[in-house]
Scaffold this active site. Structure first.
Site, PDB file in Angstrom:
ATOM      1  N   HIS A  10       0.843  -1.195   0.000  1.00  0.00           N
ATOM      2  CA  HIS A  10       0.000   0.000   0.000  1.00  0.00           C
ATOM      3  C   HIS A  10       0.881   1.249   0.000  1.00  0.00           C
ATOM      4  O   HIS A  10       2.078   1.174   0.274  1.00  0.00           O
ATOM      5  CB  HIS A  10      -0.843   0.070   1.284  1.00  0.00           C
ATOM      6  CG  HIS A  10      -1.777  -1.063   1.476  1.00  0.00           C
ATOM      7  ND1 HIS A  10      -3.081  -1.005   1.109  1.00  0.00           N
ATOM      8  CD2 HIS A  10      -1.593  -2.296   2.026  1.00  0.00           C
ATOM      9  CE1 HIS A  10      -3.690  -2.145   1.416  1.00  0.00           C
ATOM     10  NE2 HIS A  10      -2.799  -2.954   1.972  1.00  0.00           N
ATOM     11  N   TYR A  40      -1.761  -1.623   9.154  1.00  0.00           N
ATOM     12  CA  TYR A  40      -0.631  -2.217   8.417  1.00  0.00           C
ATOM     13  C   TYR A  40       0.332  -2.901   9.378  1.00  0.00           C
ATOM     14  O   TYR A  40       0.407  -2.539  10.550  1.00  0.00           O
ATOM     15  CB  TYR A  40       0.156  -1.129   7.663  1.00  0.00           C
ATOM     16  CG  TYR A  40      -0.671  -0.257   6.759  1.00  0.00           C
ATOM     17  CD1 TYR A  40      -1.331  -0.779   5.652  1.00  0.00           C
ATOM     18  CD2 TYR A  40      -0.769   1.123   7.001  1.00  0.00           C
ATOM     19  CE1 TYR A  40      -2.075   0.034   4.813  1.00  0.00           C
ATOM     20  CE2 TYR A  40      -1.519   1.943   6.163  1.00  0.00           C
ATOM     21  CZ  TYR A  40      -2.169   1.400   5.077  1.00  0.00           C
ATOM     22  OH  TYR A  40      -2.903   2.203   4.255  1.00  0.00           O
ATOM     23  N   HIS A 116      -2.331  -3.276  -3.551  1.00  0.00           N
ATOM     24  CA  HIS A 116      -3.741  -3.148  -3.156  1.00  0.00           C
ATOM     25  C   HIS A 116      -4.642  -3.104  -4.397  1.00  0.00           C
ATOM     26  O   HIS A 116      -5.690  -3.744  -4.437  1.00  0.00           O
ATOM     27  CB  HIS A 116      -3.884  -1.862  -2.328  1.00  0.00           C
ATOM     28  CG  HIS A 116      -5.187  -1.735  -1.607  1.00  0.00           C
ATOM     29  ND1 HIS A 116      -5.479  -0.650  -0.822  1.00  0.00           N
ATOM     30  CD2 HIS A 116      -6.281  -2.549  -1.565  1.00  0.00           C
ATOM     31  CE1 HIS A 116      -6.707  -0.811  -0.318  1.00  0.00           C
ATOM     32  NE2 HIS A 116      -7.215  -1.940  -0.754  1.00  0.00           N
ATOM     33  N   LYS A 123      -9.124   0.975  -6.336  1.00  0.00           N
ATOM     34  CA  LYS A 123      -8.105   1.742  -5.608  1.00  0.00           C
ATOM     35  C   LYS A 123      -6.899   2.008  -6.498  1.00  0.00           C
ATOM     36  O   LYS A 123      -6.449   1.110  -7.211  1.00  0.00           O
ATOM     37  CB  LYS A 123      -7.630   0.956  -4.380  1.00  0.00           C
ATOM     38  CG  LYS A 123      -8.751   0.489  -3.465  1.00  0.00           C
ATOM     39  CD  LYS A 123      -9.022   1.507  -2.396  1.00  0.00           C
ATOM     40  CE  LYS A 123     -10.050   0.963  -1.400  1.00  0.00           C
ATOM     41  NZ  LYS A 123     -10.441   1.974  -0.413  1.00  0.00           N
ATOM     42  N   CYS A 125      -4.106   2.884  -5.037  1.00  0.00           N
ATOM     43  CA  CYS A 125      -3.078   2.383  -4.120  1.00  0.00           C
ATOM     44  C   CYS A 125      -2.488   1.068  -4.640  1.00  0.00           C
ATOM     45  O   CYS A 125      -3.256   0.188  -5.007  1.00  0.00           O
ATOM     46  CB  CYS A 125      -3.725   2.176  -2.748  1.00  0.00           C
ATOM     47  SG  CYS A 125      -2.686   1.396  -1.525  1.00  0.00           S
TER      48      CYS A 125
END
Ligand SMILES: [Zn+2]
Length: 140
Positions: A10, A40, A116, A123, A125
């Site tokens: 991420h 995380y 991700h 996303k 990300c």
């Protein structure tokens, strides 16, 4: 012990003039209602420092439907100065991220390294062009 099948990368979605230490992310995630704090397991800072987040034995909170069997790794950055998604990793960060993935790959050889975005195309990300290709040498 958890079975780890995914190492999910991420970004913290901050601009170059914003910081996001593990402690800061811990605060943000608590504000979002994560009672266990940072979702995380690791944060990789711009200077290459690796900060621990949630312990690996605990289930993270970073990727819907994939938390139980994964480890979440977040690099600091991911937005350019205008706030647009961008791969902002510094050379120090890239080296540290690779070293971390190498260590995780040694301990979880069956785990696929993904971004991700690969698990949720909605996303942007982690704003890395092709995670699978970049870490092809560390894949199962
Ligand atoms: Zn993400």
């Amino acid at each position: 012990m958890r079975t780890i099948t995914l190492l999910v990368i991420h970004c913290s979605a901050v601009r170059p003039d914003q910081n996001s230490s593990a402690a800061q992310i811990d605060t943000w995630h608590r504000q979002r209602g994560f009672h266990l704090g940072i979702g995380y397991h690791y944060v990789v800072r711009r200077n290459g420092q690796i900060e621990p987040g949630r312990p690996e034995f605990m289930i993270g909170a970073h990727c819907l439907n994939h938390n139980a069997h994964s480890i979440g790794i977040c690099y600091e950055g991911g937005l350019d100065i205008r706030g647009q998604p961008a791969d902002t990793r510094t050379p120090e960060q890239k080296a540290a991220l690779r070293a971390l993935l190498k260590d995780l790959h040694r301990r979880y050889p069956q785990a696929l390294i993904v971004g991700h975005h690969d698990l949720n195309p909605q996303k942007a990300c982690p704003c890395i062009e092709n995670v699978a290709r970049e870490y092809a040498d560390l894949q199962p």
